[in-house]
Design a protein around this motif. Structure first.
Motif, mmCIF file in Angstrom:
data_model
loop_
_atom_site.group_PDB
_atom_site.id
_atom_site.type_symbol
_atom_site.label_atom_id
_atom_site.label_comp_id
_atom_site.label_asym_id
_atom_site.label_seq_id
_atom_site.Cartn_x
_atom_site.Cartn_y
_atom_site.Cartn_z
ATOM 1 N N GLN A 66 52.956 49.978 27.695
ATOM 2 C CA GLN A 66 51.790 50.135 28.572
ATOM 3 C C GLN A 66 50.945 48.861 28.570
ATOM 4 O O GLN A 66 50.478 48.413 27.528
ATOM 5 C CB GLN A 66 50.966 51.322 28.088
ATOM 6 N N VAL A 67 50.757 48.291 29.747
ATOM 7 C CA VAL A 67 49.910 47.109 29.907
ATOM 8 C C VAL A 67 48.615 47.534 30.583
ATOM 9 O O VAL A 67 48.631 48.069 31.698
ATOM 10 C CB VAL A 67 50.610 46.031 30.744
ATOM 11 N N CYS A 68 47.487 47.312 29.911
ATOM 12 C CA CYS A 68 46.182 47.704 30.439
ATOM 13 C C CYS A 68 45.499 46.495 31.072
ATOM 14 O O CYS A 68 45.352 45.457 30.420
ATOM 15 C CB CYS A 68 45.307 48.269 29.325
ATOM 16 N N LEU A 69 45.072 46.641 32.326
ATOM 17 C CA LEU A 69 44.437 45.553 33.054
ATOM 18 C C LEU A 69 43.062 45.977 33.550
ATOM 19 O O LEU A 69 42.878 47.113 33.994
ATOM 20 C CB LEU A 69 45.289 45.141 34.254
ATOM 21 N N PRO A 70 42.090 45.062 33.523
ATOM 22 C CA PRO A 70 40.786 45.378 34.106
ATOM 23 C C PRO A 70 40.860 45.239 35.619
ATOM 24 O O PRO A 70 41.740 44.553 36.155
ATOM 25 C CB PRO A 70 39.879 44.298 33.515
ATOM 26 N N THR A 71 39.951 45.870 36.303
ATOM 27 C CA THR A 71 39.848 45.613 37.737
ATOM 28 C C THR A 71 39.041 44.335 37.954
ATOM 29 O O THR A 71 38.141 44.027 37.160
ATOM 30 C CB THR A 71 39.141 46.772 38.451
ATOM 31 N N PRO A 72 39.325 43.586 39.006
ATOM 32 C CA PRO A 72 38.499 42.406 39.302
ATOM 33 C C PRO A 72 37.020 42.751 39.437
ATOM 34 O O PRO A 72 36.157 41.964 39.031
ATOM 35 C CB PRO A 72 39.098 41.897 40.622
ATOM 36 N N LEU A 73 36.713 43.922 40.002
ATOM 37 C CA LEU A 73 35.317 44.314 40.158
ATOM 38 C C LEU A 73 34.598 44.344 38.813
ATOM 39 O O LEU A 73 33.463 43.871 38.695
ATOM 40 C CB LEU A 73 35.241 45.680 40.845
ATOM 41 N N SER A 74 35.247 44.885 37.789
ATOM 42 C CA SER A 74 34.613 44.945 36.471
ATOM 43 C C SER A 74 34.300 43.556 35.943
ATOM 44 O O SER A 74 33.231 43.310 35.368
ATOM 45 C CB SER A 74 35.526 45.685 35.489
ATOM 46 N N VAL A 75 35.230 42.634 36.115
ATOM 47 C CA VAL A 75 35.015 41.267 35.635
ATOM 48 C C VAL A 75 33.889 40.601 36.407
ATOM 49 O O VAL A 75 33.049 39.886 35.840
ATOM 50 C CB VAL A 75 36.323 40.462 35.729
ATOM 51 N N GLU A 132 35.373 36.617 43.633
ATOM 52 C CA GLU A 132 36.231 37.794 43.476
ATOM 53 C C GLU A 132 37.657 37.572 43.968
ATOM 54 O O GLU A 132 38.618 37.865 43.237
ATOM 55 C CB GLU A 132 35.611 39.010 44.174
ATOM 56 N N PRO A 133 37.882 37.079 45.205
ATOM 57 C CA PRO A 133 39.285 36.901 45.633
ATOM 58 C C PRO A 133 40.034 35.857 44.824
ATOM 59 O O PRO A 133 41.260 35.958 44.664
ATOM 60 C CB PRO A 133 39.164 36.489 47.106
ATOM 61 N N LEU A 134 39.333 34.869 44.276
ATOM 62 C CA LEU A 134 39.989 33.857 43.450
ATOM 63 C C LEU A 134 40.464 34.478 42.141
ATOM 64 O O LEU A 134 41.605 34.253 41.704
ATOM 65 C CB LEU A 134 39.024 32.706 43.167
ATOM 66 N N TYR A 135 39.590 35.262 41.526
ATOM 67 C CA TYR A 135 39.982 35.931 40.287
ATOM 68 C C TYR A 135 41.056 36.981 40.554
ATOM 69 O O TYR A 135 42.032 37.095 39.797
ATOM 70 C CB TYR A 135 38.774 36.577 39.616
ATOM 71 N N GLU A 136 40.895 37.747 41.610
ATOM 72 C CA GLU A 136 41.880 38.781 41.930
ATOM 73 C C GLU A 136 43.258 38.169 42.150
ATOM 74 O O GLU A 136 44.263 38.710 41.685
ATOM 75 C CB GLU A 136 41.439 39.543 43.181
ATOM 76 N N ASN A 137 43.314 37.043 42.827
ATOM 77 C CA ASN A 137 44.594 36.377 43.054
ATOM 78 C C ASN A 137 45.229 35.957 41.731
ATOM 79 O O ASN A 137 46.448 36.125 41.534
ATOM 80 C CB ASN A 137 44.389 35.158 43.948
#
Length: 360
Positions: A124-133, A147-152
């Motif tokens: 199981q790999v747990c990832l944060p959402t970009p919104l949280s960051v 946001e789109p830079l981090y999300e990418n």
């Protein structure tokens, strides 16, 4: 009528062990047959959830938010960085979730081959959402640009994970945290996190924007990879940013995703506050059970609290009355990495004691 125990246990992410290897050994010994998947414990640099992402933005102090407890008040709040220059400034982001996941998977596979981890358990790999960051680190005027830079960058890491871990071994879990602070309309600075609706200017309407973002990132998980969601109200100093008043907002997120996703949501987990041992807490979640069952989504109820066996039994009884006898298992409210070792072990042992295994 006999009430059946819930089936299965879920670990939402962190444990207090020093290394992934120690984590796998400890968890494998306590919960050999109760887990469908096992995270790596978020040890080492991942030890404080998205604290591991701070170094990415520490190089750009003018972008950092002052609305979160980590940072002191901004003195240069009106000295804004030109937005057009941010993409060139914030480039080559390395989120490192793929690096950590591939390292841990190597250890997971070795220990599973040795029998330390049961053969049917997935990684199981747990990832944060970009919104949280964004909410945790980035000053509001810059979020639309960053946001789109981090999300990418995060999606590139996700792609690398999926390209290098066999899909039959893999589970991707999204940690949905700051979304809940927005949906619950938490008053800013009246909670330990300094979160709240100060972020309205970033996107509107809030409800639609939250769901749109979740659908977008979840769409990057290949359809033959299991995918889950941990709904979280925070665990800083063992406190939520707000005690969830009901399951209304969690049910809103779940039902919205089940209607909009073009792939299966294999499971979700939601928290039960320590004081909530009443059946009414589950009313809104109960109302969407037909949709949940129709979509084949499994529920993990975060009702297990450390060193509180009697309270856990009361919460379990309320959940059984509300949710019925099937389609769900148990979990802690959140990751147990901030618990002392004794408390973390108690959570796992209690979870095992009140649930049925997946296999003998």
């Amino acid at each position: 009528m006999t009430t059946q125990a819930p089936r299965g246990v879920h670990l939402t992410g962190s444990t207090p062990f020093a290394t992934a290897s120690e984590h796998f050994h400890r968890v494998g010994a306590v919960l050999p047959h109760h887990l469908k998947s096992i995270p790596d414990g978020e040890t080492g640099p991942q030890g404080n959830w998205i604290g591991c992402q701070y170094p990415i933005f520490a190089r750009f102090p003018k972008l950092l938010s002052s609305g979160v407890w980590v940072f002191p008040p901004r003195e240069d709040i009106n000295d804004l960085v030109p937005l057009k220059g941010i993409p060139a400034m914030v480039r080559d982001i390395a989120v490192n979730y793929d690096v950590w996941a591939l390292q841990s998977y190597s250890e997971f596979r070795k220990l599973r081959d040795e029998g330390v981890i049961s053969k049917n358990v997935k990684f199981q790999v747990c990832l944060p959402t970009p919104l949280s960051v964004m909410i945790f680190y980035i000053h509001t005027p810059y979020r639309t640009t960053v946001e789109p830079l981090y999300e990418n960058a995060l999606m590139k890491a996700l792609r690398n994970i999926q390209d290098n871990i066999p899909h039959e071994d893999l589970v991707i879990q999204w940690d949905v945290v700051q979304e809940m602070s927005l949906l619950e309309d938490v008053p800013r600075m009246e909670n330990a996190y300094g979160l709240g609706k100060e972020s309205e200017s970033w996107f509107e309407p809030i409800d639609d924007g939250v769901i749109e973002r979740l659908v977008r990132v979840m769409g990057h998980v290949d359809k033959d990879v299991d995918m889950g969601m941990h709904i979280c109200y925070g665990d800083f100093m063992h406190k939520h940013f707000i005690q969830p008043p009901s399951t209304e907002k969690a049910a809103f997120v779940v039902s919205s995703l089940l209607k909009k996703l073009d792939r299966k949501l294999d499971y979700f987990q939601f928290p039960v506050a320590k004081a909530r041992d009443d059946e009414a807490y589950y009313d809104r979640m109960k109302s969407i059970l037909p949709l949940i069952h129709e979509k084949g989504t499994y529920i993990y109820v975060g009702l297990v609290h450390p060193n509180d066996e009697e309270g856990t039994k009361r919460k379990l009884a309320a959940a059984q009355k509300a949710l019925g006898d099937s389609g769900w298992g148990v979990a802690a409210e959140c990751g147990i990495g901030r618990e002392p070792l004794e408390g973390a072990m108690n959570v796992m042992e209690t979870s095992k004691a009140i649930s049925q295994p997946w296999s003998a």
